[in-house]
Design a protein around this motif. Structure first.
Motif: not given
Length: 687
Positions: A437, A441-442, A470, A472, A475-476, A478-479
């Motif tokens: 990983s 993050r985005k 896996k 990024g 996440g929080d 963010w799709n």
């Protein structure tokens, strides 16, 4: 924020604003030729001059000076800028006089007349006479392709076209040669431009030097009836304005929509308009003795009704093409439900997308505007430059800012930006998904139809979901898992569930020999239906579907009907009718309503409003126009857990020829010329 006085009006603006932007925030009008909000600052034309109190004793170019560069007044007073002082007026008159020294008096015969920045600004900010009597400079016209006509005598060297091709299109097609009065704007060796966005330079040109060639001397701007609508040539849903003269669509221009297309459109969107008038179906046809012959509506509908009544429900199918609006897709689904057939499909390319998995499984979830927020991109089985050129320009825009690593799994191509090539097929995608990983993050994981329109498309979707989870992509808040569609009708069809029911056949299965006895084909021209089935084709052009049909029912093109389209990010958008179908052609939903009446069981609507009411009752999210009904990010995790066997074949984009992707484009002589030029360049590169 910084306080600044503009003609005595105090405004708060960000310190990085240019003086031109600050003046506009205060409501002051500042003329300009070279400045454009989406291009870099050139400072060429000097038309945007303003006076800065406390600054140098000369006018300043407001496009090239920032608010933070101003000095405050006495005792910390806000800096002052004047846009209407005698110094400014005299300076602007001098600049305008200088610009007109070599500009020919072509206004009566210039296609730009009536919507020309030079005309408007000469009237508002220029003088009433000129002190120059010398002969005007003459410049030879250049050939730069079939889409843009040149009248280089009119060029004022604003370099908007040069900056657009270098910065937005990414092809650097245009540049300047010579110096001083010998300077000329041209392409390299006067060859055709190579960008799929080249037509935008005609919109950017503030004078009549660059003009849309196919519309040369067709009409004056005030003769057009202007209609705001949505493009259907790809799945992006670009905002457009359709200009008609009488019953004919003459040109299509972009509208500003920062969330989707900013203010650009592709060349296919802009210049396939001649295809709207060619090879049109304007009357019903029935096949007799192997040949299609004209027929009346009553005869055609009666023949379809007779065939439908004698065919078992399990042997009936329905296909939807790439240009259909949601209303007619829903109407065809209602008809299929009445007939009791489970064989219906809107995925004529065979894409393995299942709406039962959730809306997030087939949307471009990060959204188009979300590209600006991302910090990495993985492209899987797609060529965005061919499949969505305007989205590709936005990707390039984000790449130019830096801190945006792009990786590609699929066929190599010139995407106008650098990327890390990971490999050609599923094994490369698997290695990426299983790699350690990263700190991204985005990330956006862009999955194209080249990975999904294969027998192992479900496995590719699962692998892409694993990579997103896996690396990024999810996440929080963010799709980043996104499917890039190529068909304007695809998301709408999936939204209304136009996919096989229990025991139903897919598009490829329906098209196979002996699979069905009767197929209702709603504009599906990219699939070959094998001989044997009785095909009822509802469409606008005499393309592949009409050639195969046994009964042809003439429909309306996307410019000739009011309809709902859902773009690749799930944004519902309403297109407006700009013209009327030719001859006896009718809107597709009305044809289906008449067909159901001929069957003796009419559909429960008589008007488009009633049809939409029924549609919105069943699918409420579709009535919220210009909004995105987001999918559940948890869907991505469920997709990642689905196991399937992947093939070793490399990914190949489903679009091989950008200019000939649908019946309208294939009917266009302009698109045929562009396609021939593109193929010639490929052959030269191969040699």
């Amino acid at each position: 924020m910084t306080k600044i006085l503009v003609d005595g009006v105090e405004v708060d603006v960000p310190p990085e604003y240019t003086l031109l932007q600050a003046c506009e925030s205060a409501g002051a009008e500042v003329p300009r030729f070279c400045y454009h909000e989406r291009l870099s600052v050139a400072g060429n034309c000097r038309m945007c001059l303003v006076e800065v109190k406390g600054g140098p004793p000369k006018p300043q170019a407001s496009c090239a000076m920032a608010v933070k560069d101003l000095r405050p007044g006495p005792n910390g007073a806000p800096p002052e800028v004047f846009t209407k002082s005698p110094m400014v007026r005299k300076a602007r008159e001098g600049v305008m006089e200088f610009l007109l020294v070599n500009h020919p008096l072509d206004c009566p015969i210039c296609d730009q007349g009536g919507e020309c920045d030079l005309q408007d600004q000469a009237l508002a900010f220029g003088g009433d006479s000129s002190r120059f009597a010398e002969n005007k400079r003459a410049v030879e016209d250049k050939y730069i392709g079939p889409l843009v006509k040149t009248e280089m005598n009119r060029c004022i060297h604003c370099t908007r076209c040069v900056r657009f091709t270098a910065e937005v299109a990414g092809t650097a097609d245009m540049g300047a040669i010579g110096r001083g009065e010998d300077m000329e704007i041209t392409t390299y060796l006067q060859t055709a431009m190579t960008s799929e966005l080249q037509g935008n330079v005609a919109d950017l040109c503030p004078v009549g030097a660059l003009l849309p060639k196919p519309q040369n001397f067709r009409a004056r701007p005030w003769e057009y009836q202007k209609t705001e609508s949505i493009d259907a040539h790809d799945a992006l849903g670009s905002a457009i304005r359709i200009d008609t003269r009488g019953r004919e669509v003459v040109r299509i221009l972009p509208l500003v929509n920062d969330a989707v297309n900013e203010e650009w459109i592709s060349d296919k969107t802009r210049q396939a308009v001649d295809g709207l008038a060619r090879q049109r179906l304007d009357r019903p046809y029935v096949r007799e003795n192997g040949r299609l012959r004209p027929a009346s509506w009553q005869e055609a509908l009666s023949r379809v009704a007779a065939k439908t009544k004698e065919t078992p429900a399990a042997r009936i199918g329905a296909l939807v093409g790439d240009l259909a609006a949601v209303e007619e897709i829903f109407a065809l689904k209602l008809l299929a439900e009445k007939l009791g057939t489970p064989n219906l499909d809107c995925r004529q390319d065979g894409a393995r997308l299942d709406p039962s998995l959730g809306r997030a499984s087939y949307l471009f979830n990060p959204t188009i505007a979300g590209v600006d927020e991302a910090d990495a991109l993985l492209i899987v089985g797609s060529n965005p430059r061919k499949e969505a050129p305007v989205l590709n320009a936005r990707i390039r825009k984000r790449w130019l800012k830096g801190g945006f690593k792009i990786s590609l799994v699929g066929e190599k191509a010139d995407l106008t930006y650098d990327y890390d090539y990971l490999g050609a097929g599923a094994d490369s995608l698997l290695r990426f998904a299983q790699s350690p990983s990263s700190n991204v993050r985005k990330r956006i994981v862009l999955v194209g139809q080249g990975a999904l329109a294969r027998p192992d498309g479900e496995a590719m979707l699962a692998l892409a979901a694993q990579a997103a989870l896996k690396q990024g992509g999810v996440g929080d808040g963010w799709n980043g898992f996104g499917v890039l569609h190529t068909a304007a009708a695809r998301v709408g069809g999936l939204d209304v569930g136009f996919t096989p029911g229990p025991g139903g056949k897919t598009a490829w299965e329906m098209a196979a020999p002996g699979a069905l006895d009767l197929i209702f084909n709603l504009g599906a021209d990219e699939i070959d239906v094998a001989a044997g089935a009785f095909v009822v084709y509802i469409g606008s052009h005499g393309d592949r579907g009409a050639h195969r049909a046994d009964v042809v029912l003439p429909g309306a093109a996307y410019t000739e009907k009011s309809g709902l389209f859902v773009n690749t990010e799930g944004r519902a958008q309403f297109a407006s009718r700009a013209a009327f179908p030719p001859g006896d052609a009718r809107e597709d939903w009305a044809i289906l309503r008449a067909l159901s009446g001929a069957l003796g069981d009419p559909l429960p609507f008589d008007t488009l409003a009633q049809l939409r009411k029924a549609l919105f009752q069943r699918y409420p999210h579709l009535q919220r126009g210009d909004t995105i009904e987001k999918g559940d990010p948890a869907t991505i995790g469920a997709i990642a857990q689905r196991g399937a066997i992947a093939m070793a074949h490399p990914f190949v984009s489903t679009i091989s020829d950008f200019y000939l992707t649908n019946p309208i484009a294939r009917a266009s002589a302009v698109m045929a010329e562009c396609s021939a030029l593109a193929k010639g360049r490929l052959q030269q590169a191969a040699e």
